[in-house]
Design a protein around this motif. Structure first.
Motif, PDB file in Angstrom:
ATOM      1  N   TYR A 158       0.842  -1.184   0.000  1.00  0.00           N
ATOM      2  CA  TYR A 158       0.000   0.000   0.000  1.00  0.00           C
ATOM      3  C   TYR A 158       0.885   1.244   0.000  1.00  0.00           C
ATOM      4  O   TYR A 158       1.962   1.253   0.604  1.00  0.00           O
ATOM      5  CB  TYR A 158      -0.908   0.003   1.232  1.00  0.00           C
ATOM      6  N   PRO A 159       0.486   2.315  -0.688  1.00  0.00           N
ATOM      7  CA  PRO A 159       1.323   3.517  -0.746  1.00  0.00           C
ATOM      8  C   PRO A 159       1.592   4.104   0.645  1.00  0.00           C
ATOM      9  O   PRO A 159       0.765   3.997   1.558  1.00  0.00           O
ATOM     10  CB  PRO A 159       0.503   4.487  -1.605  1.00  0.00           C
ATOM     11  N   SER A 160       2.751   4.744   0.787  1.00  0.00           N
ATOM     12  CA  SER A 160       3.084   5.473   2.009  1.00  0.00           C
ATOM     13  C   SER A 160       2.427   6.848   1.949  1.00  0.00           C
ATOM     14  O   SER A 160       2.564   7.562   0.959  1.00  0.00           O
ATOM     15  CB  SER A 160       4.601   5.627   2.133  1.00  0.00           C
ATOM     16  N   GLN A 161       1.685   7.205   3.023  1.00  0.00           N
ATOM     17  CA  GLN A 161       0.924   8.452   3.044  1.00  0.00           C
ATOM     18  C   GLN A 161       1.229   9.234   4.321  1.00  0.00           C
ATOM     19  O   GLN A 161       1.645   8.652   5.329  1.00  0.00           O
ATOM     20  CB  GLN A 161      -0.573   8.146   2.950  1.00  0.00           C
ATOM     21  N   PRO A 162       1.025  10.555   4.308  1.00  0.00           N
ATOM     22  CA  PRO A 162       1.364  11.376   5.484  1.00  0.00           C
ATOM     23  C   PRO A 162       0.673  10.920   6.759  1.00  0.00           C
ATOM     24  O   PRO A 162       1.274  10.948   7.832  1.00  0.00           O
ATOM     25  CB  PRO A 162       0.902  12.779   5.066  1.00  0.00           C
ATOM     26  N   ASP A 163      -0.594  10.506   6.676  1.00  0.00           N
ATOM     27  CA  ASP A 163      -1.315  10.081   7.874  1.00  0.00           C
ATOM     28  C   ASP A 163      -1.200   8.584   8.123  1.00  0.00           C
ATOM     29  O   ASP A 163      -1.816   8.049   9.050  1.00  0.00           O
ATOM     30  CB  ASP A 163      -2.791  10.473   7.765  1.00  0.00           C
ATOM     31  N   ARG A 164      -0.421   7.894   7.289  1.00  0.00           N
ATOM     32  CA  ARG A 164      -0.202   6.459   7.460  1.00  0.00           C
ATOM     33  C   ARG A 164       1.256   6.174   7.128  1.00  0.00           C
ATOM     34  O   ARG A 164       1.589   5.724   6.033  1.00  0.00           O
ATOM     35  CB  ARG A 164      -1.143   5.666   6.545  1.00  0.00           C
ATOM     36  N   PRO A 165       2.167   6.450   8.086  1.00  0.00           N
ATOM     37  CA  PRO A 165       3.596   6.354   7.781  1.00  0.00           C
ATOM     38  C   PRO A 165       4.061   4.938   7.470  1.00  0.00           C
ATOM     39  O   PRO A 165       5.068   4.750   6.792  1.00  0.00           O
ATOM     40  CB  PRO A 165       4.261   6.887   9.052  1.00  0.00           C
ATOM     41  N   GLU A 166       3.328   3.924   7.989  1.00  0.00           N
ATOM     42  CA  GLU A 166       3.700   2.547   7.707  1.00  0.00           C
ATOM     43  C   GLU A 166       2.744   1.952   6.675  1.00  0.00           C
ATOM     44  O   GLU A 166       1.536   2.215   6.708  1.00  0.00           O
ATOM     45  CB  GLU A 166       3.672   1.717   8.982  1.00  0.00           C
ATOM     46  N   SER A 167       3.292   1.174   5.770  1.00  0.00           N
ATOM     47  CA  SER A 167       2.498   0.555   4.707  1.00  0.00           C
ATOM     48  C   SER A 167       2.384  -0.939   4.938  1.00  0.00           C
ATOM     49  O   SER A 167       3.356  -1.605   5.321  1.00  0.00           O
ATOM     50  CB  SER A 167       3.149   0.797   3.341  1.00  0.00           C
ATOM     51  N   ASN A 168       1.194  -1.485   4.687  1.00  0.00           N
ATOM     52  CA  ASN A 168       1.019  -2.929   4.713  1.00  0.00           C
ATOM     53  C   ASN A 168       1.589  -3.542   3.437  1.00  0.00           C
ATOM     54  O   ASN A 168       1.329  -3.071   2.325  1.00  0.00           O
ATOM     55  CB  ASN A 168      -0.455  -3.301   4.845  1.00  0.00           C
ATOM     56  N   GLU A 204      -9.384 -21.547   1.748  1.00  0.00           N
ATOM     57  CA  GLU A 204      -9.563 -20.785   0.506  1.00  0.00           C
ATOM     58  C   GLU A 204      -8.233 -20.585  -0.217  1.00  0.00           C
ATOM     59  O   GLU A 204      -8.204 -20.323  -1.411  1.00  0.00           O
ATOM     60  CB  GLU A 204     -10.168 -19.409   0.798  1.00  0.00           C
ATOM     61  N   PHE A 205      -7.124 -20.691   0.510  1.00  0.00           N
ATOM     62  CA  PHE A 205      -5.806 -20.460  -0.071  1.00  0.00           C
ATOM     63  C   PHE A 205      -5.238 -21.799  -0.539  1.00  0.00           C
ATOM     64  O   PHE A 205      -4.347 -22.379   0.078  1.00  0.00           O
ATOM     65  CB  PHE A 205      -4.862 -19.823   0.948  1.00  0.00           C
ATOM     66  N   VAL A 206      -5.745 -22.292  -1.661  1.00  0.00           N
ATOM     67  CA  VAL A 206      -5.321 -23.583  -2.182  1.00  0.00           C
ATOM     68  C   VAL A 206      -4.009 -23.458  -2.946  1.00  0.00           C
ATOM     69  O   VAL A 206      -3.056 -24.205  -2.719  1.00  0.00           O
ATOM     70  CB  VAL A 206      -6.412 -24.180  -3.098  1.00  0.00           C
ATOM     71  N   SER A 207      -3.957 -22.508  -3.851  1.00  0.00           N
ATOM     72  CA  SER A 207      -2.763 -22.334  -4.700  1.00  0.00           C
ATOM     73  C   SER A 207      -2.556 -20.848  -4.983  1.00  0.00           C
ATOM     74  O   SER A 207      -2.547 -20.438  -6.152  1.00  0.00           O
ATOM     75  CB  SER A 207      -2.941 -23.104  -6.012  1.00  0.00           C
ATOM     76  N   PRO A 208      -2.384 -20.022  -3.966  1.00  0.00           N
ATOM     77  CA  PRO A 208      -2.229 -18.578  -4.192  1.00  0.00           C
ATOM     78  C   PRO A 208      -0.998 -18.278  -5.024  1.00  0.00           C
ATOM     79  O   PRO A 208       0.053 -18.888  -4.853  1.00  0.00           O
ATOM     80  CB  PRO A 208      -2.106 -18.007  -2.773  1.00  0.00           C
ATOM     81  N   ASN A 209      -1.142 -17.328  -5.931  1.00  0.00           N
ATOM     82  CA  ASN A 209      -0.037 -17.001  -6.838  1.00  0.00           C
ATOM     83  C   ASN A 209       0.300 -15.516  -6.793  1.00  0.00           C
ATOM     84  O   ASN A 209       1.426 -15.135  -6.513  1.00  0.00           O
ATOM     85  CB  ASN A 209      -0.392 -17.431  -8.258  1.00  0.00           C
ATOM     86  N   ALA A 210      -0.681 -14.656  -7.095  1.00  0.00           N
ATOM     87  CA  ALA A 210      -0.440 -13.218  -7.175  1.00  0.00           C
ATOM     88  C   ALA A 210      -1.559 -12.485  -6.463  1.00  0.00           C
ATOM     89  O   ALA A 210      -2.668 -13.014  -6.300  1.00  0.00           O
ATOM     90  CB  ALA A 210      -0.351 -12.766  -8.634  1.00  0.00           C
ATOM     91  N   LEU A 211      -1.275 -11.245  -6.042  1.00  0.00           N
ATOM     92  CA  LEU A 211      -2.299 -10.452  -5.370  1.00  0.00           C
ATOM     93  C   LEU A 211      -2.190  -8.993  -5.787  1.00  0.00           C
ATOM     94  O   LEU A 211      -1.142  -8.524  -6.223  1.00  0.00           O
ATOM     95  CB  LEU A 211      -2.205 -10.612  -3.849  1.00  0.00           C
ATOM     96  N   ALA A 212      -3.308  -8.290  -5.644  1.00  0.00           N
ATOM     97  CA  ALA A 212      -3.381  -6.862  -5.970  1.00  0.00           C
ATOM     98  C   ALA A 212      -4.245  -6.189  -4.923  1.00  0.00           C
ATOM     99  O   ALA A 212      -5.410  -6.565  -4.732  1.00  0.00           O
ATOM    100  CB  ALA A 212      -3.968  -6.649  -7.369  1.00  0.00           C
ATOM    101  N   LEU A 213      -3.689  -5.192  -4.244  1.00  0.00           N
ATOM    102  CA  LEU A 213      -4.393  -4.535  -3.146  1.00  0.00           C
ATOM    103  C   LEU A 213      -5.559  -3.693  -3.649  1.00  0.00           C
ATOM    104  O   LEU A 213      -5.474  -3.026  -4.677  1.00  0.00           O
ATOM    105  CB  LEU A 213      -3.429  -3.646  -2.366  1.00  0.00           C
ATOM    106  N   THR A 214      -6.641  -3.719  -2.880  1.00  0.00           N
ATOM    107  CA  THR A 214      -7.789  -2.841  -3.108  1.00  0.00           C
ATOM    108  C   THR A 214      -7.971  -1.872  -1.950  1.00  0.00           C
ATOM    109  O   THR A 214      -8.886  -1.051  -1.960  1.00  0.00           O
ATOM    110  CB  THR A 214      -9.079  -3.664  -3.287  1.00  0.00           C
ATOM    111  N   GLY A 215      -7.128  -1.973  -0.950  1.00  0.00           N
ATOM    112  CA  GLY A 215      -7.150  -1.108   0.223  1.00  0.00           C
ATOM    113  C   GLY A 215      -6.007  -1.512   1.129  1.00  0.00           C
ATOM    114  O   GLY A 215      -5.239  -2.439   0.811  1.00  0.00           O
ATOM    115  N   PRO A 216      -5.846  -0.852   2.276  1.00  0.00           N
ATOM    116  CA  PRO A 216      -4.734  -1.190   3.169  1.00  0.00           C
ATOM    117  C   PRO A 216      -4.771  -2.632   3.668  1.00  0.00           C
ATOM    118  O   PRO A 216      -3.729  -3.220   3.941  1.00  0.00           O
ATOM    119  CB  PRO A 216      -4.898  -0.202   4.332  1.00  0.00           C
TER     120      PRO A 216
END
Length: 448
Positions: A158-168, A204-216
């Motif tokens: 997740y992008p680094s933001q002024p009000d969220r100094p740490e990113s997941n 649900e995590f049978v064969s996880p490969n790639a991920l794309a964030l939709t939020g933090p």
């Protein structure tokens, strides 16, 4: 180009297995059509190295972590952005997931021999011009349990933001006993350190490969196979191969949401996973467009990109288009201008040979951009049959053009200059292209 050889000579040994695999391949070619033939039949006139914006020797360079050269066999890469309060990008670096032990532990292609060696995450400072002058640094995983294996595949941050100094930061991990998603927290002040939060796992995590964030704390997650190599005995050796070669639509994509408590390691909560797309053939890379309106998923065995319209409120996906690619696509990344950058593998047998560590084997690379076209550009394109011009091996030789989209080759190599391209990113501001390879050393940087 590596001379063609039998896929069976690497993955199968007995005469019965030979017959079964041959039947799989024959049926797969009939079922999947021209695109599947493209990745099984070699292209002898592939260049040593082609870059669309200039001479390969003058404009492309390999960045390594000398002298150790541990930053290799990198499967995925992503821009980590520092944003201001308006969302404008102030700075960015590259994060990479790499696993030098991939030839001994690969739960997708095999083999699965030795999982004890660990992969690593890296960051690379792009610099003002975005060229190859930066120096990569390994990210220390603080608090990560010593007894846990770490074989990173897809990742997103997740992008680094002024009000969220740490990113997941979330990373797919193909560990010894099961595949998981690891959650870390990383700070712009010390980007070479990532604090481990927890491991996400479940049925649900049978064969996880790639991920794309939709939020933090939420993301799309592809599961590339219904049957995996973790199955016991002959089942693990044949069922995943059959699913892959036949292009069977047995896999799916989840949207995963973590509860508020799940961001705290003292109260981990539980992830909620909902299937958003099903009946997919080897869904691999996944990406969300910069405006959040679209999602792209790579179908590796069918050699196509699936575009979906996204509802940000519900995370539901509605099919938009299928765009064929001249190779088996691996990972996908949108640039900030709306083009999808796709890297992949033009010759499947060569990739399997490299994975099996066969002497002198080379796996070719191919990177393209896919950009929506305007009605005027669409009408102009229809006037001529040729497209993707000026390329040693144009995509028009391999696949039909998809109406409404322009596919353009950005990079090609027979594997001698850069091998097994798995992820490519393009900085829309500088035009610099960054490429990593599943079995390649270092990071390739091509500057216009």
């Amino acid at each position: 180009m590596t001379r063609p050889f039998s896929l069976l000579s690497i993955t199968m040994k007995s005469s019965l297995s030979w017959a079964i695999a041959t039947a799989f391949i024959a049926f797969g070619l009939w079922r999947n059509g021209r695109s599947s033939r493209n990745i099984l039949i070699p292209t002898p006139d592939f260049p040593h190295g082609y870059y669309a914006e200039g001479s390969h020797n003058e404009h492309c360079a390999i960045v390594r972590d000398t002298p150790s050269n541990d930053m290799k066999f990198c499967e995925d890469a992503v821009f980590w952005e520092q944003q201001d309060r308006s969302g404008a990008v102030l700075d960015k670096v590259l994060l990479l997931s790499c696993d030098p032990s991939r030839r001994g532990w690969n739960t997708v292609m095999g083999p699965m021999l030795e999982p004890s060696f660990r992969g690593a995450l890296w960051y690379y400072t792009i610099g003002q011009g975005g060229g190859a002058s930066g120096r990569p640094r390994r990210i220390t995983l603080e608090g990560y349990p010593e007894e846990h294996n770490f074989h990173p595949l897809g990742l997103d941050v997740y992008p680094s933001q002024p009000d969220r100094p740490e990113s997941n930061l979330f990373v797919v991990n193909h560990a010894r006993y099961n595949s998981t998603v690891e959650q870390f927290v990383i700070s712009w002040r010390s980007p070479d350190r990532a604090r481990w939060v927890r491991t996400l796992s479940g049925p649900e995590f049978v064969s996880p490969n790639a991920l794309a964030l939709t939020g933090p704390t939420s993301f799309y997650l592809t599961n590339d196979h219904r049957f995996t190599r973790r199955l016991p005995g002959v089942l693990g050796k044949t069922l995943p191969l059959a699913e892959t070669i036949l292009g069977l639509p047995l896999a799916w994509t989840n949207h995963v949401t973590l509860s508020d408590a799940s961001t705290n390691e003292d109260a981990p909560g539980s992830p909620y996973a909902e299937v958003v797309t099903s009946r997919l053939a080897f869904p691999n890379g996944v990406a969300v467009s910069a405006d959040g309106a679209q999602v792209a998923i790579a179908s590796t065995t069918l050699c196509e990109i699936l575009f979906y319209a996204r509802d940000p409120a519900t995370q539901a996906l509605s099919p938009l288009a299928r765009v064929p690619t001249p190779f088996a696509p691996d990972n996908v990344r949108f640039d900030s201008q709306g083009s999808l950058i796709v890297a992949g593998h033009p010759h499947f047998q060569s990739l399997v040979a490299v994975a099996a560590n066969r002497t002198d084997a080379l796996a070719p690379s191919w990177v393209v951009s896919i950009t929506p076209t305007s009605p005027a550009a669409e009408a102009e394109t229809k006037m001529g049959s040729d497209w993707d011009l000026g390329v040693p091996v144009p995509a028009s030789r391999k696949v039909p053009r998809a109406p409404g989209y322009e596919l353009r080759t950005l990079y090609q190599s027979d594997g001698s200059e850069f091998s097994s391209s798995s992820t490519a990113l393009r900085d829309a501001r500088t035009g610099v292209l960054y490429v990593v390879g599943l079995y390649a050393d270092g990071l390739m940087v091509c500057t216009p």
